[in-house]
Design a protein around this motif. Sequence first.
Motif, PDB file in Angstrom:
ATOM      1  N   LEU A 124      29.798  16.200  56.366  1.00 33.74           N
ATOM      2  CA  LEU A 124      30.427  15.502  57.480  1.00 33.74           C
ATOM      3  C   LEU A 124      31.071  14.205  57.014  1.00 33.74           C
ATOM      4  O   LEU A 124      32.149  13.832  57.476  1.00 33.74           O
ATOM      5  N   MET A 125      30.412  13.513  56.082  1.00 36.25           N
ATOM      6  CA  MET A 125      30.988  12.288  55.531  1.00 36.25           C
ATOM      7  C   MET A 125      32.292  12.579  54.787  1.00 36.25           C
ATOM      8  O   MET A 125      33.214  11.774  54.772  1.00 36.25           O
ATOM      9  N   MET A 126      32.384  13.765  54.175  1.00 36.00           N
ATOM     10  CA  MET A 126      33.602  14.164  53.469  1.00 36.00           C
ATOM     11  C   MET A 126      34.695  14.645  54.416  1.00 36.00           C
ATOM     12  O   MET A 126      35.835  14.859  54.007  1.00 36.00           O
ATOM     13  N   GLY A 127      34.342  14.862  55.675  1.00 36.11           N
ATOM     14  CA  GLY A 127      35.325  15.367  56.628  1.00 36.11           C
ATOM     15  C   GLY A 127      35.527  16.861  56.543  1.00 36.11           C
ATOM     16  O   GLY A 127      36.557  17.376  57.012  1.00 36.11           O
ATOM     17  N   PHE A 128      34.564  17.589  55.972  1.00 40.25           N
ATOM     18  CA  PHE A 128      34.706  19.033  55.849  1.00 40.25           C
ATOM     19  C   PHE A 128      34.561  19.742  57.201  1.00 40.25           C
ATOM     20  O   PHE A 128      35.114  20.824  57.407  1.00 40.25           O
ATOM     21  N   TYR A 129      33.784  19.175  58.102  1.00 39.69           N
ATOM     22  CA  TYR A 129      33.540  19.773  59.410  1.00 39.69           C
ATOM     23  C   TYR A 129      33.740  18.708  60.496  1.00 39.69           C
ATOM     24  O   TYR A 129      33.450  17.531  60.271  1.00 39.69           O
ATOM     25  N   PRO A 130      34.227  19.103  61.661  1.00 38.63           N
ATOM     26  CA  PRO A 130      34.328  18.144  62.770  1.00 38.63           C
ATOM     27  C   PRO A 130      32.954  17.890  63.384  1.00 38.63           C
ATOM     28  O   PRO A 130      32.099  18.779  63.416  1.00 38.63           O
ATOM     29  N   LEU A 131      32.743  16.683  63.859  1.00 36.79           N
ATOM     30  CA  LEU A 131      31.468  16.332  64.472  1.00 36.79           C
ATOM     31  C   LEU A 131      31.284  17.084  65.779  1.00 36.79           C
ATOM     32  O   LEU A 131      32.234  17.283  66.546  1.00 36.79           O
TER      33      LEU A 131
END
Length: 594
Positions: free
Chosen positions: A386-393
Amino acid sequence: MTDHTINKAVLRRLLSYALDDPKKLGYAILLLLVASLADVSGPWLIQHFIDHYIARDQYPLDMVAGLALAYVALMLTAAWFRYKQSLQFNQIAISVVQRVRKQLFERMINQPLSAFDYMPTGKLVSRITNDTESIKDFYVFVIGTVLKNVVLIAVMLVVMCLLSPRLAAVVAVLLPVVMAIMVIYQRKSADAYRTMRDLLADINASMSESIQGMSLIQLMRQEQAFSQQFSVLTRRHLASQIGVMKLNGLLLRPLIDFLSGVALLSLVALFGVSGTELIGVGVLYAFISYLGRVTEPLIELTQQLSLLQQAMVASERIFGFIDARQQAYGDDTRPLASGQLACRNVSFSYDGQQSVLDGIDVELPHRGFLALVGHTGSGKSTLASLMMGFYPLTEGELTLDGRPLASLAQSVLREGIAMVQQDPHVLSDTVRENVRLGRAVSDDDIWQALEKVGLAGQIRLYDAGLDTRLGSGEANLSAGQKQLLALARVLVARPKILILDEATANIDSGTEHQIQQALQILRQDMSIVVIAHRLSTIIEADEILVLSRGQIIERGNHPQLLTQQGHYWQMYQLQQAGEHLHKLEESAGVPEAS
């Protein structure tokens, strides 16, 4: 695509690739028209020779020679123009396939990672290879054949109407019946071809997974089980192919040959009733010749329905992937000025049902050191993704440099935050390309990065140095060396935030100490997030989060957590006991297990 009809939207979209270059397509159709006219003119010349010379028993040498030369010239012209139009259609097809493959691959690598969570690698490969080959066959065989045969049939019908409208009407009756057969065939074959194409993708997926997991298969002695699984897939694929072949054998040539025979008998019967005075032997010959030439195009058109069906199924799958939701990024192109990171009430679920993270709150200042620990499945790697932006919150907010992560452009996100994973991927390329990954990085910077992670000495042992190819037989790196190589990739980019996902799990204590020293230097300009199983690597962390079932159950620095004597303290005591036992074994001279 529906179960029984061709999806017209997919067909129009597939044809649009060729229509993007109308000049090439128009030139190919022109060549096709000339070839068809030349081909149809042959029987007409023979009809003219029979009715005007043989029937009258007159053979002027100049006219006979002229007709013979004209016939040969027409046949050579037809052959030459068919050759040229075939080349033209192949060029169009190859160009289309290249464009589709590039577009598909570009869209594939920009898909959210969630798109690959449940998609086997073999099926993705099948999309790019087998499915795009079906599109090539569509343009080479289906489009080329349809245009060729439609033009040929149309020209022959016009010529037959000019020769004898009555006989042409008999032949024309054949066309709607054949069209009905083609419709029936298409409806019967739609599901069969879809099943066959899906099974082919399953076969590719099975092969890919078996090759990737070969060590596990042999270790667990599951060769026979995987072989049987593959055999079942191939048998099902063979059965579906046999079903299609039976359908072809019933509805294609036998029925059309039967209809052709009926039409031929009708011509003979009509000839017998009307007499040569009304028709003429030459006209009858021409009609019989044209009938034979009409039959083959009709059979060929019907046979191309199988390729059309495969192309429609393949296109539906390709366009479905191309049209799938892409990885979303923001419009903020300002580079990260700091490595400040914050998670506020962050929750996440992969499938929308089972929660993986629940209410995570954490503040990481610039140049800070954050550690994540916990048992397998606690949510550590998910939080890093999530920190890498791989998945939306799913819920909450995550900010970098004080800005919402969702607002950052892709370039800002990928340049500002980097990750070294537990099992990094090594390209089948040189050491240089494995470090710089297409970025503009000098050899001096690469050597400096390799020195900092302790891998320079190993690379210098290779004769080719940075030109040594990895993963292709020249040199193979150990698991620990792969992680060092992945860390060197990050060091040349100098991100503002560095995430290490179990990156020191396969590294010996000496190399681990060297990496810790390098991280201390890097902390002067970036923030560090470490997911650790070996707690010795995070003793210097500013804050340690202990995760369990997606929630933070303990937090603090190393001394504070030991004082609490909770979950972290238990983990630390177990690891200390294991290291103490290992030292005792070494001092007693017990050989290390190989």
